[in-house]
Scaffold this motif. Sequence first.
Motif, PDB file in Angstrom:
ATOM      1  N   ILE A  21       0.838  -1.209   0.000  1.00  0.00           N
ATOM      2  CA  ILE A  21       0.000   0.000   0.000  1.00  0.00           C
ATOM      3  C   ILE A  21       0.870   1.254   0.000  1.00  0.00           C
ATOM      4  CG2 ILE A  21      -1.577   1.325   1.475  1.00  0.00           C
ATOM      5  CD1 ILE A  21      -2.867  -0.912  -0.121  1.00  0.00           C
ATOM      6  N   ARG A  28       2.491   1.594  -3.460  1.00  0.00           N
ATOM      7  CA  ARG A  28       1.526   1.851  -4.529  1.00  0.00           C
ATOM      8  C   ARG A  28       0.812   3.188  -4.344  1.00  0.00           C
ATOM      9  NH1 ARG A  28       0.328   1.103  -8.426  1.00  0.00           N
ATOM     10  NH2 ARG A  28      -1.670   0.049  -8.628  1.00  0.00           N
ATOM     11  N   ILE A  77       2.803  -1.435 -10.365  1.00  0.00           N
ATOM     12  CA  ILE A  77       2.868  -2.808  -9.857  1.00  0.00           C
ATOM     13  C   ILE A  77       4.237  -3.413 -10.180  1.00  0.00           C
ATOM     14  CG2 ILE A  77       2.018  -5.148 -10.330  1.00  0.00           C
ATOM     15  CD1 ILE A  77       0.145  -3.832  -8.497  1.00  0.00           C
ATOM     16  N   LYS A  81      -0.186  -7.890  -6.778  1.00  0.00           N
ATOM     17  CA  LYS A  81      -1.597  -7.583  -7.058  1.00  0.00           C
ATOM     18  C   LYS A  81      -2.505  -8.242  -6.015  1.00  0.00           C
ATOM     19  CE  LYS A  81      -1.020  -6.935 -12.010  1.00  0.00           C
ATOM     20  NZ  LYS A  81      -1.093  -7.566 -13.328  1.00  0.00           N
ATOM     21  N   ALA A  82      -2.179  -9.475  -5.657  1.00  0.00           N
ATOM     22  CA  ALA A  82      -2.997 -10.166  -4.655  1.00  0.00           C
ATOM     23  C   ALA A  82      -2.910  -9.461  -3.302  1.00  0.00           C
ATOM     24  CB  ALA A  82      -2.541 -11.615  -4.532  1.00  0.00           C
ATOM     25  N   GLN A 111      -2.217  -6.352  -2.843  1.00  0.00           N
ATOM     26  CA  GLN A 111      -2.911  -5.084  -2.996  1.00  0.00           C
ATOM     27  C   GLN A 111      -4.417  -5.280  -2.815  1.00  0.00           C
ATOM     28  OE1 GLN A 111      -2.294  -1.876  -6.297  1.00  0.00           O
ATOM     29  NE2 GLN A 111      -3.648  -3.432  -7.130  1.00  0.00           N
ATOM     30  N   HIS A 112      -4.941  -6.322  -3.464  1.00  0.00           N
ATOM     31  CA  HIS A 112      -6.374  -6.596  -3.373  1.00  0.00           C
ATOM     32  C   HIS A 112      -6.790  -6.840  -1.917  1.00  0.00           C
ATOM     33  CE1 HIS A 112     -10.018  -9.304  -4.626  1.00  0.00           C
ATOM     34  NE2 HIS A 112     -10.378  -8.167  -4.069  1.00  0.00           N
ATOM     35  N   VAL A 161      -6.596  -3.584   0.135  1.00  0.00           N
ATOM     36  CA  VAL A 161      -7.672  -2.632  -0.160  1.00  0.00           C
ATOM     37  C   VAL A 161      -8.990  -3.144   0.415  1.00  0.00           C
ATOM     38  CG1 VAL A 161      -9.000  -1.568  -2.013  1.00  0.00           C
ATOM     39  CG2 VAL A 161      -6.527  -1.703  -2.196  1.00  0.00           C
ATOM     40  N   ALA A 162      -9.214  -4.461   0.307  1.00  0.00           N
ATOM     41  CA  ALA A 162     -10.455  -5.024   0.859  1.00  0.00           C
ATOM     42  C   ALA A 162     -10.513  -4.822   2.370  1.00  0.00           C
ATOM     43  CB  ALA A 162     -10.533  -6.507   0.503  1.00  0.00           C
ATOM     44  N   LEU A 217      -8.941  -2.492   4.093  1.00  0.00           N
ATOM     45  CA  LEU A 217      -9.114  -1.058   4.355  1.00  0.00           C
ATOM     46  C   LEU A 217     -10.573  -0.660   4.157  1.00  0.00           C
ATOM     47  CD1 LEU A 217      -5.899   0.368   2.628  1.00  0.00           C
ATOM     48  CD2 LEU A 217      -6.466   0.520   5.066  1.00  0.00           C
ATOM     49  N   GLN A 218     -11.163  -1.218   3.115  1.00  0.00           N
ATOM     50  CA  GLN A 218     -12.566  -0.885   2.857  1.00  0.00           C
ATOM     51  C   GLN A 218     -13.445  -1.323   4.026  1.00  0.00           C
ATOM     52  OE1 GLN A 218     -14.881  -3.576   0.697  1.00  0.00           O
ATOM     53  NE2 GLN A 218     -16.446  -2.481   1.859  1.00  0.00           N
TER      54      GLN A 218
END
Lengths: 477, 212
Positions: free
Chosen positions: B160, B163, B170, B185-186, B188-189, B192-193, B195-196
Amino acid sequence: MTEFEARLNECLEALSGGRWDLAECLRRNPEHAAELRPLLLAATVTARAYDVEPRPEFASAARERFLVATGQRLQEAMDVEPSPTFFAAARLRFLMAAQRMTRGERAATAQPRRVPVFGSPFRALASGTAALVMCLGLSTYTVASASAALPGDWQYPIKLQTERMRVALAFSDDAKRSVKLDIAEERVSEIEQLTHRGKIIGPGVLDRLVEQTQPLVDDAKDGGWDPGDATRLEQVSEKQQQALAEAAPRLAPAAQDRLSVAVDVSKSAQEVSKRILFFEDPQRPPAVLTPSVALTATPAPTQTPEPPPSVAPPSEAPSTPGSDATEPAAPETPVVAPTAEGIVISQAAAETRNNVKLYAVSVGNVQFLAPGSGDGWKLDGAPEKGVPALIKFSNKDDSSLIVINTLNGDMYWYISVNGRFDEVQMRIKKGDTVFVADRGVLRTAYGDASDTPWYVLESIGLIPPAPAPVSTATASP
Amino acid sequence: MTPMASFRNEVSGVEFPSFQAVSPDLERTTVDRARTGDQQALADIYDWYMPRVYRYVVARLGNAAEAEDLTEEVFLKMLGAIGGFRWREVPFSSWLFRIAHNCIATHYRRSAQRGGATSELSEDMVDHAPDVATAVEERITMDEVRRASQMLPDAQREVIALRFAVGLSIADTAKALGKREGNIKALQHKAVAKLQKMLIPNTDGTGTIRET
């Protein structure tokens, strides 16, 4: 990687590249829009949370320091036809810096060192300086003036970098250790100077002290240190604790919680260095022979000890349970036979040192001065008759026990440390040589508690075969 | 009120910060000059990268005072190492942030040794609020975001930071961390999930933030 991850990443790349906005991301990915939307929103607010700028003052000062580090500043000054006043000022600053370095060299060489195995700090600094000048393009003036910098000064990062170079350039473990000790000493000196100048001491100052002391502690624990380095570490740790205590009122709020960490590390340094000094150097006469030996493990007297002498407590020290050497012996004391072979103690104090009254004692082949009950000491386990092989004095809380061999004057001191007893060899005769403890080492290890045993040690002397008692009055001390 | 309730729930009102990138050609020639000791080139590199290194360190530590010290340390280390930089290994930005990554790792190791923690957020950082009127309100929000990201696992927080705080791609993030792009990427996903969930827990199926 899943299809969704690919779409998510595509959107994030496009967002950070400024090519799409959130709406565009969702428009291009209608099948994932509901799932993408909160994630992109979270990513966006996270990115915005970190869209911070350094404080302008820091940014400006840090850039200045970096430019100095690259040597650009002086380069620029030289390239643009400097005015004569610039040259004059620069020359003056250079000469002053050189003078400071010379003073530093003198101070370093004048400083007494216990063991002459350390490399010259100045030589090490000089080599580090040369390397830094070569590697980083720093001017000699910059590096020289940085050596006197304090935390907060613009040259301070240069000073730290110089130190790193010195460590990197040291060719052996011993040399690296010596440089690291120099650096640890410098950190203490900085704290002292900051305190002296009334500056607020920030967390970084304490952090650096910890970061540069802890590796020394770890290294010392690994072993292989010579007593000289251990002595230096011990001295540094002592100074650290003093400097930290004096600096405590001047700590920045953010540094408050670092203080205890710094003190703890410093105490660890003191502890490990003492261990090296006293437990691991068999050549050193004043050695703790068997650390943490319980009191019961003291050498047993060759004669059966009697129960503790019954006491006629002196009037001025009625709480002392043992018999009294401070005052004239009570005539009814049954413990010590009033013979020349017994324990003969002077009725009056023969000497007073540091407010401790010392009474002349003559027993067996030895005579010495011993503290009395007025100072809380008592004679332990003296036989009713004859000359004991060992004579023992303990203090009132039994935290300190002095044992003297009445045949040859050997002396041991047992001192309570954390509930156990260290057995300290104070005086021992080997062949024709008499070894005695080092006063400074005793003070370092045991502080004021070593004073009275030291007075006793200093007074020990062998008496002729037909000794003349100091006094015919006897007592249990 | 949810942590992000005060934040705008209009998608169009939230802009991703842009990262000003130097053109690859200019960066390459500048770095090559810097490798030979060209001081102006070193100064240019410092000017381009210092804010990003600072953001990265803040994102990793959340502490402005320590971030300042470490930012300087990163550039002093860069100064000592740039002579050995080789283009064929990694892009310069990945190389620089690998240095930053190592500085942070060392810092954490030291902190762990002395039992310290660095999660204190500071008032000294200057946020880029869109306007003065929302600055105070957003200030609180931004601190919440920083706190939330401090709760991510280290690997995710690292991604995070590179990026979103630094703006590395990436590919460059993968090179800086010595990992594969798919792995980045994984991570990052997942990050972000998380954090959301922490920041916008009340999101309905359509992605609309519900006020509570």
